[in-house]
Design a protein around this motif. Structure first.
Motif, PDB file in Angstrom:
ATOM      1  N   TYR A   1     -20.342  80.829   0.100  1.00 57.28           N
ATOM      2  CA  TYR A   1     -18.838  80.905   0.562  1.00 57.28           C
ATOM      3  C   TYR A   1     -18.541  79.770   1.544  1.00 57.28           C
ATOM      4  CZ  TYR A   1     -19.510  85.761  -1.050  1.00 57.28           C
ATOM      5  OH  TYR A   1     -19.739  87.006  -1.951  1.00 57.28           O
ATOM      6  N   ARG A   2     -17.424  79.142   1.375  1.00 56.35           N
ATOM      7  CA  ARG A   2     -16.900  78.290   2.553  1.00 56.35           C
ATOM      8  C   ARG A   2     -15.635  77.890   2.270  1.00 56.35           C
ATOM      9  NH1 ARG A   2     -19.640  76.174  -1.612  1.00 56.35           N
ATOM     10  NH2 ARG A   2     -18.483  74.123  -2.594  1.00 56.35           N
ATOM     11  N   TYR A   3     -15.085  77.193   3.404  1.00 49.71           N
ATOM     12  CA  TYR A   3     -13.829  76.581   3.250  1.00 49.71           C
ATOM     13  C   TYR A   3     -14.159  75.015   2.916  1.00 49.71           C
ATOM     14  CZ  TYR A   3     -11.242  80.560   4.905  1.00 49.71           C
ATOM     15  OH  TYR A   3     -10.768  81.923   4.777  1.00 49.71           O
ATOM     16  N   ASP A   4     -13.223  74.655   2.041  1.00 49.54           N
ATOM     17  CA  ASP A   4     -13.363  72.983   1.698  1.00 49.54           C
ATOM     18  C   ASP A   4     -11.991  72.547   1.529  1.00 49.54           C
ATOM     19  OD1 ASP A   4     -13.961  70.655   0.455  1.00 49.54           O
ATOM     20  OD2 ASP A   4     -16.042  71.569  -0.077  1.00 49.54           O
ATOM     21  N   GLY A   5     -11.688  71.405   2.136  1.00 50.93           N
ATOM     22  CA  GLY A   5     -10.505  70.583   1.838  1.00 50.93           C
ATOM     23  C   GLY A   5     -10.316  70.182   0.477  1.00 50.93           C
ATOM     24  N   ILE A   6     -11.197  69.994  -0.236  1.00 53.59           N
ATOM     25  CA  ILE A   6     -11.296  69.426  -1.783  1.00 53.59           C
ATOM     26  C   ILE A   6     -11.449  70.700  -2.584  1.00 53.59           C
ATOM     27  CG2 ILE A   6     -12.241  67.686  -3.254  1.00 53.59           C
ATOM     28  CD1 ILE A   6     -11.068  66.449  -0.888  1.00 53.59           C
ATOM     29  N   ASP A   7     -10.282  70.614  -3.622  1.00 54.72           N
ATOM     30  CA  ASP A   7     -10.539  71.332  -4.783  1.00 54.72           C
ATOM     31  C   ASP A   7     -11.555  71.175  -5.918  1.00 54.72           C
ATOM     32  OD1 ASP A   7     -10.146  72.688  -7.401  1.00 54.72           O
ATOM     33  OD2 ASP A   7      -8.135  72.205  -7.641  1.00 54.72           O
ATOM     34  N   PRO A   8     -12.699  71.860  -5.919  1.00 50.31           N
ATOM     35  CA  PRO A   8     -13.572  71.195  -6.648  1.00 50.31           C
ATOM     36  C   PRO A   8     -13.278  71.023  -7.969  1.00 50.31           C
ATOM     37  CG  PRO A   8     -14.130  73.617  -6.158  1.00 50.31           C
ATOM     38  CD  PRO A   8     -12.829  73.117  -5.398  1.00 50.31           C
ATOM     39  N   ASN A   9     -12.452  71.476  -8.750  1.00 53.34           N
ATOM     40  CA  ASN A   9     -11.927  71.248 -10.154  1.00 53.34           C
ATOM     41  C   ASN A   9     -11.350  70.177 -10.245  1.00 53.34           C
ATOM     42  OD1 ASN A   9     -12.934  73.925 -10.201  1.00 53.34           O
ATOM     43  ND2 ASN A   9     -11.187  74.413 -11.731  1.00 53.34           N
ATOM     44  N   SER A  10     -10.678  69.733  -9.018  1.00 53.33           N
ATOM     45  CA  SER A  10      -9.789  68.316  -9.519  1.00 53.33           C
ATOM     46  C   SER A  10     -10.559  67.281  -8.676  1.00 53.33           C
ATOM     47  CB  SER A  10      -8.384  68.521  -8.952  1.00 53.33           C
ATOM     48  OG  SER A  10      -8.221  68.769  -7.709  1.00 53.33           O
ATOM     49  N   GLY A  11     -11.308  67.465  -7.795  1.00 52.58           N
ATOM     50  CA  GLY A  11     -11.561  66.352  -6.860  1.00 52.58           C
ATOM     51  C   GLY A  11     -10.645  65.906  -5.699  1.00 52.58           C
TER      52      GLY A  11
ATOM     53  N   GLN B   1     -15.437  91.753   4.230  1.00 52.58           N
ATOM     54  CA  GLN B   1     -14.985  91.329   5.504  1.00 52.58           C
ATOM     55  C   GLN B   1     -14.846  89.740   5.371  1.00 52.58           C
ATOM     56  OE1 GLN B   1     -18.806  92.517   7.369  1.00 52.58           O
ATOM     57  NE2 GLN B   1     -17.515  93.202   9.325  1.00 52.58           N
ATOM     58  N   ASP B   2     -13.605  89.308   6.277  1.00 55.76           N
ATOM     59  CA  ASP B   2     -13.489  88.034   6.096  1.00 55.76           C
ATOM     60  C   ASP B   2     -13.716  87.595   7.368  1.00 55.76           C
ATOM     61  OD1 ASP B   2     -11.411  89.224   4.054  1.00 55.76           O
ATOM     62  OD2 ASP B   2     -10.311  87.254   4.439  1.00 55.76           O
ATOM     63  N   LYS B   3     -14.981  86.754   7.041  1.00 58.33           N
ATOM     64  CA  LYS B   3     -15.664  86.274   8.248  1.00 58.33           C
ATOM     65  C   LYS B   3     -16.215  84.640   7.922  1.00 58.33           C
ATOM     66  CE  LYS B   3     -20.006  88.593   6.774  1.00 58.33           C
ATOM     67  NZ  LYS B   3     -21.028  89.471   6.986  1.00 58.33           N
ATOM     68  N   ASP B   4     -15.528  84.077   7.036  1.00 60.60           N
ATOM     69  CA  ASP B   4     -15.838  82.795   7.075  1.00 60.60           C
ATOM     70  C   ASP B   4     -15.004  81.703   7.875  1.00 60.60           C
ATOM     71  OD1 ASP B   4     -17.860  83.348   5.050  1.00 60.60           O
ATOM     72  OD2 ASP B   4     -16.045  83.728   3.426  1.00 60.60           O
ATOM     73  N   GLU B   5     -14.054  82.291   8.773  1.00 56.73           N
ATOM     74  CA  GLU B   5     -13.400  81.713   9.425  1.00 56.73           C
ATOM     75  C   GLU B   5     -14.277  81.274  10.816  1.00 56.73           C
ATOM     76  OE1 GLU B   5     -12.514  84.663   8.144  1.00 56.73           O
ATOM     77  OE2 GLU B   5     -11.627  83.519   6.249  1.00 56.73           O
TER      78      GLU B   5
END
Ligand code: MD6
Ligand code: FE
Length: 217
Positions: free
Chosen positions: A80-90, A136-140
């Protein structure tokens, strides 16, 4: 005695219901934002369609997701992570619309959290039968910021537990237009969503959409 003696004007004031220390349910808070919000949502989904992601364990989620904002929550076999890029569209995730941000910031204020500056909005779509297990939401990066959660479409049973997975969750029926804001002492409480019952919502049909606003970075 005639029925109209008991008629009252509809109560359009949002209500405020404490769920826990730092957690509040704002019923009907979306109403003034509703039409702009749904129009903006449709544009986001046209750019970044819903997709059912895979957990690190290899299970496909029943909830379909997309994101807007500079950080998007993703899950795949690597975690799980936050990413600025949509992996489906790049491409970068769609920009967070002003109406999304205004709703989240105003709800946070109503929930007692000034200065909320969300950079991520995870958009969840539940079709009948879809559910979200306790998590839990703990990836922030910073748990000082609250999360604002907006419910649209079909009603759902939200399971709100405590700091331990074994804490028995309380059940809240979240309806179209409700917002939950939580942070502070309950920021890391376990929560989930019971399997969605079928139904038809006038604006959104056979689905529930949930927007969760976070400060991810
Ligand atoms: C949902 N919500 O309502 C799932 N997480 O569909 C969440 O997982 C959630 O509502 C963190 C804070 C608020 C939430
Ligand atoms: Fe969550």
């Amino acid at each position: 005695m005639t029925a109209d003696l008991f008629e009252t004007v509809p109560d359009v004031r949002p209500s405020r219901e404490a769920m826990a220390d730092g957690a509040v349910l704002l019923r009907g808070f979306v109403k003034p934002f509703e039409s702009d919000l749904i129009a903006a949502l449709r544009e986001i989904v046209a750019q970044a369609p819903f997709r059912r992601m895979f957990t690190p364990g290899g299970h496909q989620m029943s909830v379909a997701m997309t994101n807007c904002g500079s950080a998007g929550w993703v899950t795949d076999r690597s975690g799980y992570r936050y990413d600025g890029i949509d992996p489906n569209s790049g491409q970068p995730w769609p920009t967070m619309p002003t109406v999304f941000c205004q709703l989240a910031v105003q709800a946070a204020i109503a929930g007692g959290f000034d200065g909320f500056a969300p950079d991520a909005c995870l958009i969840n779509r539940y079709e009948p039968g879809a559910r979200m297990s306790l998590h839990q939401d703990k990836d922030e990066q910073d748990f000082a910021a609250p999360i604002a959660s907006v419910s649209l479409g079909l009603p759902a049973i939200f399971l709100f537990g405590g700091p331990k997975r074994a804490d028995k969750p309380r059940r809240y029926r979240l309806e179209h237009g409700d917002v939950v804001v939580w942070g502070g002492p309950s920021r890391l409480f376990f929560h989930g969503v019971a399997p969605l019952a079928d139904g038809e919502h006038a604006l959104l049909g056979h689905q529930r959409i949930n927007l969760t606003f976070r400060k991810a970075r």
